[in-house]
Scaffold this motif. Structure first.
Motif, PDB file in Angstrom:
ATOM      1  N   GLY A 203       0.767  -0.977   0.333  1.00  0.00           N
ATOM      2  CA  GLY A 203       0.167  -0.359   0.159  1.00  0.00           C
ATOM      3  C   GLY A 203       0.443   0.589  -0.091  1.00  0.00           C
ATOM      4  N   ILE A 204       1.930   0.990   0.744  1.00  0.00           N
ATOM      5  CA  ILE A 204       3.080   2.501   1.010  1.00  0.00           C
ATOM      6  C   ILE A 204       3.850   2.681  -0.147  1.00  0.00           C
ATOM      7  CG2 ILE A 204       4.632   3.651   2.277  1.00  0.00           C
ATOM      8  CD1 ILE A 204       3.949   1.830   4.692  1.00  0.00           C
ATOM      9  N   SER A 205       3.668   1.738  -1.396  1.00  0.00           N
ATOM     10  CA  SER A 205       4.750   2.075  -2.817  1.00  0.00           C
ATOM     11  C   SER A 205       3.822   1.843  -3.217  1.00  0.00           C
ATOM     12  CB  SER A 205       5.658   0.795  -3.095  1.00  0.00           C
ATOM     13  OG  SER A 205       4.570  -0.795  -2.863  1.00  0.00           O
ATOM     14  N   LEU A 206       2.740   2.081  -3.627  1.00  0.00           N
ATOM     15  CA  LEU A 206       1.732   2.075  -4.720  1.00  0.00           C
ATOM     16  C   LEU A 206       1.371   3.417  -4.032  1.00  0.00           C
ATOM     17  CD1 LEU A 206      -0.712   1.498  -6.743  1.00  0.00           C
ATOM     18  CD2 LEU A 206      -2.069   1.352  -4.642  1.00  0.00           C
ATOM     19  N   SER A 207       1.293   4.257  -2.842  1.00  0.00           N
ATOM     20  CA  SER A 207       0.717   5.485  -2.648  1.00  0.00           C
ATOM     21  C   SER A 207       2.159   6.506  -2.684  1.00  0.00           C
ATOM     22  CB  SER A 207       0.863   5.716  -1.248  1.00  0.00           C
ATOM     23  OG  SER A 207       0.061   6.923  -1.126  1.00  0.00           O
ATOM     24  N   GLU A 208       2.829   5.922  -2.851  1.00  0.00           N
ATOM     25  CA  GLU A 208       4.353   6.658  -3.458  1.00  0.00           C
ATOM     26  C   GLU A 208       4.498   6.713  -4.881  1.00  0.00           C
ATOM     27  OE1 GLU A 208       6.946   4.689  -0.872  1.00  0.00           O
ATOM     28  OE2 GLU A 208       6.529   6.003   0.644  1.00  0.00           O
ATOM     29  N   SER A 215       2.659  13.480 -10.408  1.00  0.00           N
ATOM     30  CA  SER A 215       2.459  14.843 -10.110  1.00  0.00           C
ATOM     31  C   SER A 215       1.684  15.350  -8.744  1.00  0.00           C
ATOM     32  CB  SER A 215       2.938  15.815 -10.808  1.00  0.00           C
ATOM     33  OG  SER A 215       3.750  15.573 -11.882  1.00  0.00           O
ATOM     34  N   ASP A 216       1.214  14.532  -7.908  1.00  0.00           N
ATOM     35  CA  ASP A 216       0.573  14.060  -7.256  1.00  0.00           C
ATOM     36  C   ASP A 216      -1.405  14.229  -7.368  1.00  0.00           C
ATOM     37  OD1 ASP A 216       1.445  13.660  -4.317  1.00  0.00           O
ATOM     38  OD2 ASP A 216       2.569  16.234  -5.047  1.00  0.00           O
TER      39      ASP A 216
END
Length: 335
Positions: A203-208, A215-216
């Motif tokens: 989940g963290i790697s996907l979000s990052e 570009s957010d």
């Protein structure tokens, strides 16, 4: 056609509390009924949902029942005497089940199967008979997901599980539709994905990665073929304004299936969450989806997996070497 017998797989269940048993049987070839065609099945894939059906996990299934959703074959007879209807005889066709075939109507894991005439779809010339038997569930499910999500050429689309059958089809279709950008996320680095998920913190790697790749700005449409709650939570939070999240799978076993997200941000961004159940469609619905994608197939924009991707088994081997080998892609060769 003179009524004779055929070989078939059959699911049997004495009561709701008993286990489902799979057997090879000899049964009469189905007798034609109005508005139907008799198809000589040449190949039939064993989809993950077929294996789940054989475990008794579909409450809509009635017994005894011949399972099987996807198929390719040749029309050998048809009930209507019209010239247009008779022109189907001898044509190679393919299809997928929707809510009936293999569940409350005998399916395709048999030498012959009855198919409604209005659900007949001719196989594109660029696909072999074997390939055509493998794409029904993946192609129709992917098409349904993209349609329900109202995907447009202005969208950035993310496909979770893009190396799977449905995920691969969804990514190809999104590109064929001219979407602004199609991002792919996988757990195993194959086919040059945009995101390789870190195994201990997916989940963290996907979000990052989403933040970096967009570009957010976020994702307009997420097609989730994985069914992982950690990934789902992360991706929902990264939806753009009026983003749509559509999923076809959920965790199995004794694990949480609850999703938590920021409802304040959810309504401010006007996000939409959409479940997609291909088994809820009719046989005629799925035929319509296949007719829609045939143009992409003919143009080379949508391709089935190569034949060598699949193991082939004979019908009498299908229980041991197909249904029970859940990690393999298997096609039943009816010849």
């Amino acid at each position: 056609m003179e009524l004779a017998s055929m070989n078939a797989l059959q699911l049997k269940r004495a009561s709701e509390t008993d286990l489902v048993k799979s057997e090879m049987v000899s049964v009469p070839i189905p007798k034609l009924k109005p508005d139907h065609a008799l198809v000589h099945v040449k190949y039939a894939s064993i989809q993950p949902s077929d294996r789940l059906n054989a475990q008794g996990l579909f409450p809509s299934t009635t017994y005894p029942r011949i399972p099987g959703r996807d198929y390719s074959g040749t029309v050998v007879d048809i009930s209507s005497n019209s010239e247009e209807s008779k022109s189907w005889i001898g044509k190679n066709v393919y299809g997928s089940s929707g809510s009936s075939l293999g569940f409350d109507t005998d399916g395709t894991h048999a030498q012959y199967c009855l198919i409604p005439q209005n659900a007949l779809v001719e196989i594109p010339t660029t696909m072999s008979l074997l390939q055509a038997a493998t794409v029904g569930v993946p192609f129709t499910t992917a098409h349904l997901c993209l349609t329900k999500a109202r995907v447009s050429e202005n969208d950035v689309v993310l496909v979770l599980g893009a190396n799977g059958a449905v995920g691969s089809a969804a990514a190809q279709m999104a590109r064929a539709m001219g979407c602004k950008r199609v991002l792919t996320a996988v757990r195993r680095p194959v086919s040059n994905p945009d995101i390789v998920l870190v195994s201990d913190s997916p989940g963290i790697s996907l979000s990052e990665n989403i933040s970096t790749l967009t570009s957010d700005k976020g994702i307009d449409v997420v097609i989730d073929t994985v069914g992982d709650m950690d990934l789902m939570s992360a991706a929902v939070e990264k939806l753009a304004f009026q983003g749509r999240y559509i999923w076809i799978a959920a965790p199995r076993g004794v694990v949480s299936r609850r999703l938590s997200f920021d409802v304040f941000q959810g309504y401010r961004k006007e996000i939409t969450l959409l479940g997609c159940n291909s088994v809820a469609r009719t046989l005629e619905d799925t035929a319509g989806y296949l007719r829609s994608v045939n143009t992409w197939i003919d143009r080379g924009l949508l391709k089935a997996l190569p034949e060598e991707t699949f193991g082939t088994v004979k019908l009498d081997e299908a229980i041991e070497d197909g249904y029970k080998k859940t990690a393999q892609k298997v096609v039943i060769d009816m010849s």
